[in-house]
Write a protein that holds these residues in place. Structure first.
Motif, PDB file in Angstrom:
ATOM      1  N   THR A   1      -7.128   8.485   1.235  1.00  0.00           N
ATOM      2  CA  THR A   1      -7.257   7.723  -0.002  1.00  0.00           C
ATOM      3  C   THR A   1      -6.057   6.796  -0.146  1.00  0.00           C
ATOM      4  O   THR A   1      -4.911   7.245  -0.193  1.00  0.00           O
ATOM      5  CB  THR A   1      -7.311   8.668  -1.219  1.00  0.00           C
ATOM      6  OG1 THR A   1      -8.402   9.576  -1.040  1.00  0.00           O
ATOM      7  CG2 THR A   1      -7.490   7.881  -2.504  1.00  0.00           C
ATOM      8  N   ASP A   2      -6.323   5.498  -0.211  1.00  0.00           N
ATOM      9  CA  ASP A   2      -5.237   4.522  -0.215  1.00  0.00           C
ATOM     10  C   ASP A   2      -4.847   4.102  -1.623  1.00  0.00           C
ATOM     11  O   ASP A   2      -5.625   4.157  -2.568  1.00  0.00           O
ATOM     12  CB  ASP A   2      -5.638   3.280   0.597  1.00  0.00           C
ATOM     13  CG  ASP A   2      -5.610   3.549   2.091  1.00  0.00           C
ATOM     14  OD1 ASP A   2      -4.586   4.061   2.568  1.00  0.00           O
ATOM     15  OD2 ASP A   2      -6.612   3.259   2.772  1.00  0.00           O
ATOM     16  N   VAL A   3      -3.598   3.695  -1.725  1.00  0.00           N
ATOM     17  CA  VAL A   3      -3.031   3.122  -2.950  1.00  0.00           C
ATOM     18  C   VAL A   3      -2.584   1.700  -2.606  1.00  0.00           C
ATOM     19  O   VAL A   3      -1.840   1.502  -1.639  1.00  0.00           O
ATOM     20  CB  VAL A   3      -1.820   3.949  -3.435  1.00  0.00           C
ATOM     21  CG1 VAL A   3      -1.191   3.311  -4.664  1.00  0.00           C
ATOM     22  CG2 VAL A   3      -2.224   5.391  -3.710  1.00  0.00           C
ATOM     23  N   PRO A   4      -3.046   0.705  -3.415  1.00  0.00           N
ATOM     24  CA  PRO A   4      -3.986   0.803  -4.536  1.00  0.00           C
ATOM     25  C   PRO A   4      -5.414   1.032  -4.058  1.00  0.00           C
ATOM     26  O   PRO A   4      -5.731   0.815  -2.887  1.00  0.00           O
ATOM     27  CB  PRO A   4      -3.836  -0.567  -5.214  1.00  0.00           C
ATOM     28  CG  PRO A   4      -3.484  -1.481  -4.081  1.00  0.00           C
ATOM     29  CD  PRO A   4      -2.599  -0.687  -3.162  1.00  0.00           C
ATOM     30  N   ALA A   5      -6.275   1.453  -4.960  1.00  0.00           N
ATOM     31  CA  ALA A   5      -7.681   1.657  -4.624  1.00  0.00           C
ATOM     32  C   ALA A   5      -8.264   0.351  -4.117  1.00  0.00           C
ATOM     33  O   ALA A   5      -7.989  -0.721  -4.644  1.00  0.00           O
ATOM     34  CB  ALA A   5      -8.450   2.145  -5.859  1.00  0.00           C
ATOM     35  N   GLY A   6      -9.048   0.456  -3.060  1.00  0.00           N
ATOM     36  CA  GLY A   6      -9.658  -0.742  -2.497  1.00  0.00           C
ATOM     37  C   GLY A   6      -8.861  -1.384  -1.386  1.00  0.00           C
ATOM     38  O   GLY A   6      -9.313  -2.368  -0.788  1.00  0.00           O
ATOM     39  N   PHE A   7      -7.654  -0.868  -1.097  1.00  0.00           N
ATOM     40  CA  PHE A   7      -6.886  -1.416   0.013  1.00  0.00           C
ATOM     41  C   PHE A   7      -7.696  -1.295   1.297  1.00  0.00           C
ATOM     42  O   PHE A   7      -8.266  -0.243   1.592  1.00  0.00           O
ATOM     43  CB  PHE A   7      -5.559  -0.664   0.150  1.00  0.00           C
ATOM     44  CG  PHE A   7      -4.699  -1.138   1.297  1.00  0.00           C
ATOM     45  CD1 PHE A   7      -3.948  -2.296   1.188  1.00  0.00           C
ATOM     46  CD2 PHE A   7      -4.646  -0.424   2.490  1.00  0.00           C
ATOM     47  CE1 PHE A   7      -3.164  -2.733   2.234  1.00  0.00           C
ATOM     48  CE2 PHE A   7      -3.868  -0.843   3.542  1.00  0.00           C
ATOM     49  CZ  PHE A   7      -3.118  -2.007   3.414  1.00  0.00           C
ATOM     50  N   ASP A   8      -7.725  -2.359   2.080  1.00  0.00           N
ATOM     51  CA  ASP A   8      -8.534  -2.414   3.293  1.00  0.00           C
ATOM     52  C   ASP A   8      -7.728  -1.871   4.466  1.00  0.00           C
ATOM     53  O   ASP A   8      -7.062  -2.615   5.167  1.00  0.00           O
ATOM     54  CB  ASP A   8      -8.976  -3.861   3.553  1.00  0.00           C
ATOM     55  CG  ASP A   8      -9.877  -4.003   4.771  1.00  0.00           C
ATOM     56  OD1 ASP A   8     -10.226  -2.973   5.395  1.00  0.00           O
ATOM     57  OD2 ASP A   8     -10.216  -5.163   5.112  1.00  0.00           O
ATOM     58  N   ARG A   9      -7.792  -0.536   4.666  1.00  0.00           N
ATOM     59  CA  ARG A   9      -6.998   0.060   5.733  1.00  0.00           C
ATOM     60  C   ARG A   9      -7.438  -0.430   7.107  1.00  0.00           C
ATOM     61  O   ARG A   9      -6.605  -0.703   7.977  1.00  0.00           O
ATOM     62  CB  ARG A   9      -7.071   1.595   5.675  1.00  0.00           C
ATOM     63  CG  ARG A   9      -6.098   2.249   6.643  1.00  0.00           C
ATOM     64  CD  ARG A   9      -6.212   3.768   6.725  1.00  0.00           C
ATOM     65  NE  ARG A   9      -5.878   4.453   5.489  1.00  0.00           N
ATOM     66  CZ  ARG A   9      -5.639   5.767   5.426  1.00  0.00           C
ATOM     67  NH1 ARG A   9      -5.675   6.500   6.530  1.00  0.00           N
ATOM     68  NH2 ARG A   9      -5.365   6.345   4.258  1.00  0.00           N
ATOM     69  N   ALA A  10      -8.735  -0.539   7.318  1.00  0.00           N
ATOM     70  CA  ALA A  10      -9.222  -0.990   8.631  1.00  0.00           C
ATOM     71  C   ALA A  10      -8.763  -2.415   8.927  1.00  0.00           C
ATOM     72  O   ALA A  10      -8.328  -2.729  10.036  1.00  0.00           O
ATOM     73  CB  ALA A  10     -10.749  -0.893   8.686  1.00  0.00           C
TER      74      ALA A  10
ATOM     75  N   ALA B   1       0.854  -1.186   0.000  1.00  0.00           N
ATOM     76  CA  ALA B   1       0.000   0.000   0.000  1.00  0.00           C
ATOM     77  C   ALA B   1       0.891   1.237   0.000  1.00  0.00           C
ATOM     78  O   ALA B   1       2.117   1.133  -0.051  1.00  0.00           O
ATOM     79  CB  ALA B   1      -0.918  -0.006   1.216  1.00  0.00           C
ATOM     80  N   GLY B   2       0.255   2.417   0.075  1.00  0.00           N
ATOM     81  CA  GLY B   2       0.977   3.675   0.126  1.00  0.00           C
ATOM     82  C   GLY B   2       1.230   4.132   1.548  1.00  0.00           C
ATOM     83  O   GLY B   2       0.751   3.543   2.527  1.00  0.00           O
ATOM     84  N   HIS B   3       1.959   5.224   1.660  1.00  0.00           N
ATOM     85  CA  HIS B   3       2.440   5.756   2.930  1.00  0.00           C
ATOM     86  C   HIS B   3       1.313   6.017   3.928  1.00  0.00           C
ATOM     87  O   HIS B   3       1.433   5.695   5.118  1.00  0.00           O
ATOM     88  CB  HIS B   3       3.197   7.056   2.623  1.00  0.00           C
ATOM     89  CG  HIS B   3       3.904   7.685   3.765  1.00  0.00           C
ATOM     90  ND1 HIS B   3       4.862   7.030   4.524  1.00  0.00           N
ATOM     91  CD2 HIS B   3       3.821   8.956   4.277  1.00  0.00           C
ATOM     92  CE1 HIS B   3       5.348   7.855   5.433  1.00  0.00           C
ATOM     93  NE2 HIS B   3       4.728   9.018   5.314  1.00  0.00           N
TER      94      HIS B   3
END
Length: 324
Positions: A292-301, A270-272
């Protein structure tokens, strides 16, 4: 050197953490110590409002304000935020540590916060940031009203982005300013200061730190040679795709390849900003850049459930001896 993707740590989410709540004391009387302290508490958590914080959305912490501290001889973790951030940007990790029996203390770095950029991009920040952490640690061990519950022999550090680089300095690294002077072309800020002959600050170390979690550190001043001075055990996390302050991820990859010893390394796909606490809908609407995460759809939670559990496990092993 051990390397692992965060997904391999996901099984840690299944570990049962103690059913405690995070007590919260806000530090507000001194601009040099503006932040919060999280700690074990027996009451039911609720929301502690912080207000707008100049981000365009109200910000809440989860916990119990001024709840009595539960426990004794507790390990302490000191937190350093990223460039232009603030003390609560990874509040969910602080809450998880408090739930697991740790005290966590975090302050804003004056001159390098969301509300105050007076020192941002200057050489002085490389002195002021470590000094801020030393001041916070002194306060927690000597002046905090509940200092008697802390075990002073069990002090950890947790730092993100520029806060991660701050941690390496505190643990013995001498930043390589000559390297940056040879690479940067900017005509303002620290780059201009170096080219104009301004003497960089002497590094500030603190031997009280016994273990650390370093998250996607700003890589520019870190080299294999100066990292060799770090003798403290640490867990290292980096984003594969990088972002503001760390570039495209190749810099933190270079740092990871030059780390001393055999630290536990996690590479997150993912991104920073994935390392920041999951955003509320209000915060995501106000500051989409950090939500907003990279890539789109990354499950941050989902990632943070694994991330927080891995951080808790590391500090338990290094500081708490498994007894919290």
């Amino acid at each position: 050197m051990h390397r692992t993707l965060w997904a391999f740590a996901a099984i840690l989410c299944c570990l049962a953490l103690p059913a405690k709540a995070a007590g919260i004391q806000l530090l507000q009387s001194d601009p040099a110590l503006s932040g919060a302290i999280w700690y074990p508490c027996a009451a039911e958590p609720t929301h502690v409002a912080l207000g707008n914080l100049s981000v365009g959305a109200d910000f809440d912490l989860k916990g119990v304000k001024d709840c009595p501290v539960t426990g004794a001889r507790l390990p302490l973790v000191i937190y350093s935020h990223g460039r232009g951030g603030f003390f609560g940007q990874q509040h969910d990790t602080a809450e998880a540590l408090a739930d697991a029996g740790f005290i966590v203390a975090a302050v804003n770095h004056p001159g390098d916060t969301a509300n105050d950029s007076s020192r941002r991009n200057t050489l002085s920040v490389w002195e002021s940031r470590p000094v801020d952490i030393v001041r916070l640690l002194d306060f927690m061990l000597k002046d905090w009203k509940d200092r008697a519950v802390i075990d002073p022999a069990k002090v950890g550090f947790f730092g993100f982005s520029l806060g991660g680089a701050t941690g390496f300095v505190l643990m013995g690294t001498r930043p390589d300013f000559a390297r940056i002077a040879g690479l940067c072309k900017e005509t303002t800020g620290a780059c201009a200061e170096l080219h104009n002959g301004v003497t960089p600050p002497e590094p500030v170390h603190d031997a009280r730190i016994r273990a650390a979690v370093i998250i996607d550190p700003a890589p520019g001043l870190l080299t294999r040679e100066n990292l060799a001075a770090v003798k403290v055990p640490f867990q290292f996390w980096r984003s594969r795709f990088g972002g503001p302050g760390v570039g495209d991820g190749s810099g933190t990859e270079r740092v990871a390849e030059g780390l001393p010893g055999k630290p536990e390394i996690h590479v997150v796909p993912a991104g920073h900003f994935a390392f920041l606490a999951p955003c509320s809908p209000e915060l995501a609407a106000a500051v989409p850049r950090i939500c907003t995460d990279v890539p789109a759809g990354f499950d941050r939670a989902g990632f943070h459930r694994a991330f927080n559990a891995a951080v808790v496990t590391f500090f338990r092993e290094q500081l708490a001896g498994g007894d919290h």
